[in-house]
Design a protein around this motif. Structure first.
Motif, mmCIF file in Angstrom:
data_model
loop_
_atom_site.group_PDB
_atom_site.id
_atom_site.type_symbol
_atom_site.label_atom_id
_atom_site.label_comp_id
_atom_site.label_asym_id
_atom_site.label_seq_id
_atom_site.Cartn_x
_atom_site.Cartn_y
_atom_site.Cartn_z
ATOM 1 N N MET A 1 0.846 -1.166 0.000
ATOM 2 C CA MET A 1 0.000 0.000 0.000
ATOM 3 C C MET A 1 0.895 1.235 0.000
ATOM 4 O O MET A 1 2.048 1.082 0.242
ATOM 5 C CB MET A 1 -0.910 -0.009 1.217
ATOM 6 C CG MET A 1 -1.926 -1.123 1.142
ATOM 7 S SD MET A 1 -1.918 -2.088 2.650
ATOM 8 C CE MET A 1 -0.916 -3.458 2.318
ATOM 9 N N GLY A 69 -0.838 3.133 5.370
ATOM 10 C CA GLY A 69 -0.264 2.713 6.649
ATOM 11 C C GLY A 69 -0.451 3.761 7.735
ATOM 12 O O GLY A 69 -0.807 4.905 7.473
ATOM 13 N N ARG A 72 0.787 8.911 9.809
ATOM 14 C CA ARG A 72 0.621 10.278 9.314
ATOM 15 C C ARG A 72 -0.500 10.935 10.105
ATOM 16 O O ARG A 72 -1.561 10.328 10.287
ATOM 17 C CB ARG A 72 0.284 10.279 7.820
ATOM 18 C CG ARG A 72 1.382 9.652 6.971
ATOM 19 C CD ARG A 72 0.866 9.365 5.576
ATOM 20 N NE ARG A 72 1.855 8.665 4.791
ATOM 21 C CZ ARG A 72 1.871 7.346 4.588
ATOM 22 N NH1 ARG A 72 0.937 6.571 5.139
ATOM 23 N NH2 ARG A 72 2.799 6.790 3.856
ATOM 24 N N ASN A 119 7.871 -6.125 -1.397
ATOM 25 C CA ASN A 119 7.801 -5.249 -2.574
ATOM 26 C C ASN A 119 9.229 -4.871 -2.962
ATOM 27 O O ASN A 119 9.914 -4.173 -2.203
ATOM 28 C CB ASN A 119 6.978 -3.999 -2.194
ATOM 29 C CG ASN A 119 6.889 -2.964 -3.300
ATOM 30 O OD1 ASN A 119 7.575 -3.074 -4.319
ATOM 31 N ND2 ASN A 119 6.075 -1.943 -3.102
ATOM 32 N N HIS A 122 10.648 -0.678 -4.438
ATOM 33 C CA HIS A 122 11.369 0.377 -3.701
ATOM 34 C C HIS A 122 12.862 0.331 -4.046
ATOM 35 O O HIS A 122 13.483 1.346 -4.346
ATOM 36 C CB HIS A 122 11.204 0.182 -2.187
ATOM 37 C CG HIS A 122 9.793 0.305 -1.697
ATOM 38 N ND1 HIS A 122 9.097 1.483 -1.721
ATOM 39 C CD2 HIS A 122 8.956 -0.615 -1.166
ATOM 40 C CE1 HIS A 122 7.881 1.296 -1.220
ATOM 41 N NE2 HIS A 122 7.781 0.021 -0.881
HETATM 42 O O1 LIG Z 1 2.681 1.099 5.349
HETATM 43 C C1 LIG Z 1 1.685 0.701 4.757
HETATM 44 O O2 LIG Z 1 0.910 -0.154 5.189
HETATM 45 C C2 LIG Z 1 1.327 1.288 3.468
HETATM 46 C C3 LIG Z 1 2.325 2.224 2.919
HETATM 47 C C4 LIG Z 1 3.371 1.827 2.185
HETATM 48 C C5 LIG Z 1 3.534 0.518 1.672
HETATM 49 C C6 LIG Z 1 4.543 0.158 0.859
HETATM 50 O O3 LIG Z 1 5.509 1.000 0.562
HETATM 51 C C7 LIG Z 1 4.604 -1.161 0.245
HETATM 52 O O4 LIG Z 1 3.636 -1.911 0.347
HETATM 53 O O5 LIG Z 1 5.618 -1.456 -0.347
HETATM 54 C C8 LIG Z 1 2.126 3.625 3.245
HETATM 55 O O6 LIG Z 1 3.058 4.417 3.017
HETATM 56 O O7 LIG Z 1 1.069 3.989 3.738
#
Ligand SMILES: O=C(O)C/C(=C\C=C(/O)C(=O)O)C(=O)O
Length: 132
Positions: A1, A69, A72, A119, A122
């Protein structure tokens, strides 16, 4: 996500380029600066079967949910959400002009204790940033 999931009434296909919509949402998400680039995913799912308001078939809807996630604060989430919604809403002005239409957008925060991910995008973006 962060996952943006759009569901929309199938009758929009005649009027809206959904490929352009997902790209517009992706760009607006990047512009907020609050999401890791490699985590952004936007998809649109056409709903063939739907029932709206008093049941007339010429109504349409587009509903978007962002799963993101934790970590924030509310002000940050609100500012980002408003930026994304404004861009999407402006793009859909012609739909509002031509038919009865409902647009909605919500955010849902993932519980990090029950969220698993793998993932390698990145890493690929980091390598590309270093070496071009
Ligand atoms: O942290 C989370 O659940 C979602 C997220 C980032 C997720 C990724 O980078 C990933 O799935 O690779 C977020 O920034 O909210």
């Amino acid at each position: 996500m962060p996952h943006f999931t759009i569901e929309y009434s199938g009758n929009l296909d005649r009027h809206v380029d959904m490929g352009a919509v997902v790209e517009l949402v992706r760009k607006a998400a990047v512009e907020t600066g609050i999401f890791p680039l490699g985590g952004i995913r936007v998809r649109a799912v056409r709903c063939e079967h739907y029932a709206i308001a008093d049941g007339r078939q010429n109504y349409g809807f587009l509903d978007m949910v962002l799963r993101l996630g934790e970590g924030r604060d509310l002000a940050t989430r609100k500012k980002a959400g408003e930026h994304i919604f404004k861009a999407l809403s402006a793009y859909l002005d012609p739909v509002f002009a031509n038919q009865k239409f409902a647009l909605s957008f919500d955010m849902q925060i993932n519980d990090k204790e029950t969220s698993w991910k793998r993932n390698n995008i990145h890493e690929a973006l980091k390598v590309e940033a270093l070496h071009g």
